[in-house]
Write a protein that holds these residues in place. Sequence first.
Motif, PDB file in Angstrom:
ATOM      1  N   GLN A 115       0.828  -1.207   0.000  1.00  0.00           N
ATOM      2  CA  GLN A 115       0.000   0.000   0.000  1.00  0.00           C
ATOM      3  C   GLN A 115       0.862   1.256   0.000  1.00  0.00           C
ATOM      4  OE1 GLN A 115      -2.368   0.693   3.511  1.00  0.00           O
ATOM      5  NE2 GLN A 115      -3.983   1.686   2.328  1.00  0.00           N
ATOM      6  N   ARG A 116       1.963   1.212   0.753  1.00  0.00           N
ATOM      7  CA  ARG A 116       2.856   2.373   0.826  1.00  0.00           C
ATOM      8  C   ARG A 116       4.275   1.901   1.106  1.00  0.00           C
ATOM      9  NH1 ARG A 116       4.251   5.785   5.141  1.00  0.00           N
ATOM     10  NH2 ARG A 116       2.690   4.772   6.465  1.00  0.00           N
ATOM     11  N   ILE A 117       5.242   2.521   0.434  1.00  0.00           N
ATOM     12  CA  ILE A 117       6.657   2.200   0.621  1.00  0.00           C
ATOM     13  C   ILE A 117       7.426   3.501   0.812  1.00  0.00           C
ATOM     14  CG2 ILE A 117       8.691   1.070  -0.341  1.00  0.00           C
ATOM     15  CD1 ILE A 117       6.773  -0.418  -2.241  1.00  0.00           C
ATOM     16  N   SER A 118       8.199   3.576   1.881  1.00  0.00           N
ATOM     17  CA  SER A 118       9.089   4.717   2.102  1.00  0.00           C
ATOM     18  C   SER A 118      10.520   4.193   2.191  1.00  0.00           C
ATOM     19  CB  SER A 118       8.715   5.466   3.376  1.00  0.00           C
ATOM     20  OG  SER A 118       8.762   4.610   4.501  1.00  0.00           O
ATOM     21  N   PHE A 119      11.470   4.971   1.675  1.00  0.00           N
ATOM     22  CA  PHE A 119      12.854   4.528   1.676  1.00  0.00           C
ATOM     23  C   PHE A 119      13.796   5.711   1.828  1.00  0.00           C
ATOM     24  CE2 PHE A 119      11.503   5.168  -2.681  1.00  0.00           C
ATOM     25  CZ  PHE A 119      12.521   5.931  -3.238  1.00  0.00           C
ATOM     26  N   ASP A 120      14.979   5.421   2.384  1.00  0.00           N
ATOM     27  CA  ASP A 120      16.048   6.397   2.531  1.00  0.00           C
ATOM     28  C   ASP A 120      17.367   5.636   2.492  1.00  0.00           C
ATOM     29  OD1 ASP A 120      16.646   5.366   5.139  1.00  0.00           O
ATOM     30  OD2 ASP A 120      15.031   6.578   5.970  1.00  0.00           O
ATOM     31  N   PRO A 121      18.509   6.305   2.604  1.00  0.00           N
ATOM     32  CA  PRO A 121      19.782   5.578   2.508  1.00  0.00           C
ATOM     33  C   PRO A 121      19.989   4.505   3.566  1.00  0.00           C
ATOM     34  CG  PRO A 121      20.142   7.911   2.114  1.00  0.00           C
ATOM     35  CD  PRO A 121      18.716   7.766   2.560  1.00  0.00           C
ATOM     36  N   ARG A 122      19.270   4.558   4.705  1.00  0.00           N
ATOM     37  CA  ARG A 122      19.443   3.554   5.746  1.00  0.00           C
ATOM     38  C   ARG A 122      18.587   2.310   5.536  1.00  0.00           C
ATOM     39  NH1 ARG A 122      21.017   4.110  10.849  1.00  0.00           N
ATOM     40  NH2 ARG A 122      20.596   1.875  10.803  1.00  0.00           N
ATOM     41  N   GLY A 123      17.580   2.363   4.670  1.00  0.00           N
ATOM     42  CA  GLY A 123      16.727   1.204   4.476  1.00  0.00           C
ATOM     43  C   GLY A 123      15.373   1.599   3.917  1.00  0.00           C
ATOM     44  N   TRP A 124      14.367   0.762   4.178  1.00  0.00           N
ATOM     45  CA  TRP A 124      13.033   1.026   3.654  1.00  0.00           C
ATOM     46  C   TRP A 124      11.985   0.401   4.570  1.00  0.00           C
ATOM     47  CZ3 TRP A 124      10.523  -3.553   2.683  1.00  0.00           C
ATOM     48  CH2 TRP A 124      11.309  -4.672   2.441  1.00  0.00           C
ATOM     49  N   GLN A 125      10.743   0.841   4.400  1.00  0.00           N
ATOM     50  CA  GLN A 125       9.624   0.319   5.179  1.00  0.00           C
ATOM     51  C   GLN A 125       8.399   0.246   4.274  1.00  0.00           C
ATOM     52  OE1 GLN A 125       7.985   2.676   8.568  1.00  0.00           O
ATOM     53  NE2 GLN A 125       8.494   0.865   9.788  1.00  0.00           N
ATOM     54  N   ALA A 126       7.648  -0.859   4.392  1.00  0.00           N
ATOM     55  CA  ALA A 126       6.470  -1.056   3.551  1.00  0.00           C
ATOM     56  C   ALA A 126       5.307  -1.538   4.408  1.00  0.00           C
ATOM     57  CB  ALA A 126       6.773  -2.070   2.449  1.00  0.00           C
ATOM     58  N   PHE A 127       4.079  -1.215   3.976  1.00  0.00           N
ATOM     59  CA  PHE A 127       2.870  -1.539   4.723  1.00  0.00           C
ATOM     60  C   PHE A 127       1.908  -2.318   3.830  1.00  0.00           C
ATOM     61  CE2 PHE A 127       4.744   2.294   6.419  1.00  0.00           C
ATOM     62  CZ  PHE A 127       4.740   2.081   7.788  1.00  0.00           C
ATOM     63  N   ASP A 128       1.183  -3.275   4.470  1.00  0.00           N
ATOM     64  CA  ASP A 128       0.252  -4.152   3.747  1.00  0.00           C
ATOM     65  C   ASP A 128       0.963  -4.790   2.548  1.00  0.00           C
ATOM     66  OD1 ASP A 128      -1.760  -3.586   5.528  1.00  0.00           O
ATOM     67  OD2 ASP A 128      -2.561  -1.939   4.333  1.00  0.00           O
ATOM     68  N   VAL A 129       1.917  -5.633   2.868  1.00  0.00           N
ATOM     69  CA  VAL A 129       2.857  -6.140   1.876  1.00  0.00           C
ATOM     70  C   VAL A 129       2.451  -7.539   1.414  1.00  0.00           C
ATOM     71  CG1 VAL A 129       5.283  -6.662   1.418  1.00  0.00           C
ATOM     72  CG2 VAL A 129       4.677  -4.826   2.993  1.00  0.00           C
ATOM     73  N   ARG A 130       2.605  -7.781   0.130  1.00  0.00           N
ATOM     74  CA  ARG A 130       2.489  -9.111  -0.469  1.00  0.00           C
ATOM     75  C   ARG A 130       3.758  -9.363  -1.266  1.00  0.00           C
ATOM     76  NH1 ARG A 130      -2.931  -9.382  -3.858  1.00  0.00           N
ATOM     77  NH2 ARG A 130      -2.308 -11.596  -3.968  1.00  0.00           N
ATOM     78  N   ILE A 131       4.469 -10.458  -0.963  1.00  0.00           N
ATOM     79  CA  ILE A 131       5.733 -10.798  -1.617  1.00  0.00           C
ATOM     80  C   ILE A 131       5.638 -12.223  -2.143  1.00  0.00           C
ATOM     81  CG2 ILE A 131       8.231 -11.055  -1.322  1.00  0.00           C
ATOM     82  CD1 ILE A 131       8.056  -9.114   1.007  1.00  0.00           C
ATOM     83  N   THR A 132       6.122 -12.449  -3.352  1.00  0.00           N
ATOM     84  CA  THR A 132       6.087 -13.790  -3.927  1.00  0.00           C
ATOM     85  C   THR A 132       7.350 -14.050  -4.734  1.00  0.00           C
ATOM     86  OG1 THR A 132       4.821 -15.333  -5.313  1.00  0.00           O
ATOM     87  CG2 THR A 132       4.891 -13.042  -6.018  1.00  0.00           C
ATOM     88  N   ASN A 133       7.716 -15.319  -4.806  1.00  0.00           N
ATOM     89  CA  ASN A 133       8.806 -15.753  -5.680  1.00  0.00           C
ATOM     90  C   ASN A 133       8.294 -16.243  -7.026  1.00  0.00           C
ATOM     91  OD1 ASN A 133       7.542 -17.988  -4.492  1.00  0.00           O
ATOM     92  ND2 ASN A 133       9.352 -19.266  -4.706  1.00  0.00           N
TER      93      ASN A 133
END
Length: 779
Positions: free
Chosen positions: A333-351
């Motif tokens: 739903q939302r992804i924020s990122f900076d040089p230290r890393g990133w954060q994501a909400f309501d995530v779906r990940i697949t291979n």
Amino acid sequence: MLHPVPLPPSPAILQVVSSADSISRASDTQFFSFIPNQKNPQAHKQASPPPEEIPLFNVGDGTSNTSQTFTDSQSAACLSQPQTFANHRQQLEAPKNKPKVPVATGKVTPQQQETNISVQQFPEGINISVDTPNYTPSSQPVQNTLQLKSRYPGKESSTPSTIEFGSPTPSARQRTIQVISDRQEYDQIRRIVTAEGNVVVRFDGAVVDADRLQVNLDNLVAVGSGNVALTRGDQVLRGERFTYNFIQDNGEIENGSGEIFIPSAQQDFAFSSGNFTPVGIEAPVSDRVRRNQPLTQITSPGGIDFTLGGIQAGNLPLPITGGEVRRLRFEAQRISFDPRGWQAFDVRITNDPFSPPELELRASQVTSIRESPVQETITTRGQRLVFDQKVSLPIPVDKQTIDSFERDASPFLVSPGFDGDKRGGLFVERGFTPVDTQQVRWRIIPQLFVQKALQGGTDDLAALFGVKTSLNAVFNPGLTLEGGGELTNLNNLEENLQLGLRMRQILGNVNPHILNLEYSYRDRLYNGSLGFQTVQSSLGGLITSPVIPLGNTGVNLNYQAGVQYINASTDRLDLLAAQSNNNRITLGRLQASASLSRGFLLWQGKPLPPTSTEGLRYTPNPVVPYVQTIASVTGTHTYYTNNQNQSTLTAAVGLVGQFGNFSRPYLDYTAFNVTYSQGLNSGLSPFLFDRSVDNKVLSLGAQVQIYGPFLLGLQTAINLETGRETSTDYILEYSRRTYGITLRYNPIVELGGFSIRISDFNWVGGTDPLSGFSSRKSR
């Protein structure tokens, strides 16, 4: 670890021969899986498909050189592993040009809210300087130059507008930001640049596509909307709205999706990384070109394997563990990122490269923090696995470290296992890591013997607990230290403690050899008809060659030699001391072994296309039917310091193959192997653990698709002189394209195990949304 006298396994005789002390047994020819687990990191370094003609940027010609190759020896290396095809991917090159313009000075003001604004035509050039704020992700200041180009210069100024944001530091890193679009406008009052119509933005090796883009010149914050995509290196992020701050190098994507290549993700997303020094505008392929290409060249170069239980003797093949999944698709739903890393909400990940995916990891929140240049920590909330969009399985582990170490991949809080010999049957274990650095890793795994407690009671608590430990240290890329130990009863340390320590050095660059310096205490080995044997102690070294092809003959050579000082059991009463209170003797042992092997391909069929309904319905790689004969000759000579010798010459012939493509609902896959080995002996070892006793061995195996993804397998080895089974494995496997589950039990050695495979994939072209169905004809 000791290495007993070898009798060649089948059909794995065309693989790298392990040690000169391995013995012929059913587990040598076991069906690990008919899915190949090819560990090839370069297979993922994939170029984008050839671009269409797009005005205002040039991409070097990329030619696709896809070849289909078949290697005899690989096909017979494991009966259950089908042959696959190698894909050579395109390489894209792009010109790099760095514009030079003068710099003026200015100040940063807060960003204006995006509104409908009155606009006018661009001036030919705008020069502005901004001071870098206190937050500085990189130690080197950055000078940003914004170039604005229209695809239709006749409608606007013929000279591209240039806006340069200078840094007061002379040593500032140069960064050029190029904006190409159909229409461009500049609001001098609000100092906002607006680009509309097929917008393409290029900076620091990245390309951003959008329908509309606005850039605030006061603080260099860009806002893209409408079919937004960020592509950099091997990473692709898409979303409805994208915000990026060129000064602070952070951003946010709403309703994001895309593709992540994990090994290079840190570098690709570190826009201000000190080791990235672009000299001009990079020209990666636009995502509009990438995602419109058909999904092709789908391969599986490996994956992750979890193994629960299956405790082995020191010379039995270890279960496949570890690995990695390197390429993933995601939605959030939302992804924020900076040089230290990133954060994501309501995530779906697949291979899974296909949609809807067979396997998903879903989480309410995923956070990745870069702890160091080579270490990343990922934490999750509400994590669970979803199978076929129906079955959901919660995952208790919510934190994972990614670095250069091979880590335990099990997602469970406790792992079950089975050992009927030393642990009384079913047991559970849970590990923790007290030392975990880039150079040293020490892990401790306590165990509880559940079946032993249920059957024998809890009166003797110390007998119901055990512990394992492992130590890994990396001194340099060629020198490592490995250690391990286990205690299977807390009452009697001398009889239940096992320890081992090994230093491994790689020698040479061409045909590198491996030197192992080893010490072991109470090493447990399996010697066929003689069963399990315990070597009280061993100290020595072993040098092992790689597999060396002998010209174009198709014959492979490998050899090894070792020197060891051993205390182990014997049945020779004349060698025991007069007042000995045990049956152990101490002798030195010198051993040398060499093996020649070759495979002869008799027939090869064709694989089905790599689509979700054909070749990849139940497997991560299309199955290639084949029939092949294999042959090997192995000679071993061992000298003991009591002036005794044992020499063996063992020949093996076999037939291996597989039929079907494992695509239809039932009886569409059958694998088999038949191998006969005959050994000739001169002399016998004074020890029991390495004595050559199984000289005529018949190995048989088969694996058959029962229905859908279910397969049933059997692998056995029989001593023809005694008629006795030396080892028999029963295997039940549930195989899908993206994952697999295998149950294995060996009643002869009383060992059982449970393993899980998660496949890794690589592909070229665009993919469908995770919740959508494919509409491309190629699928």
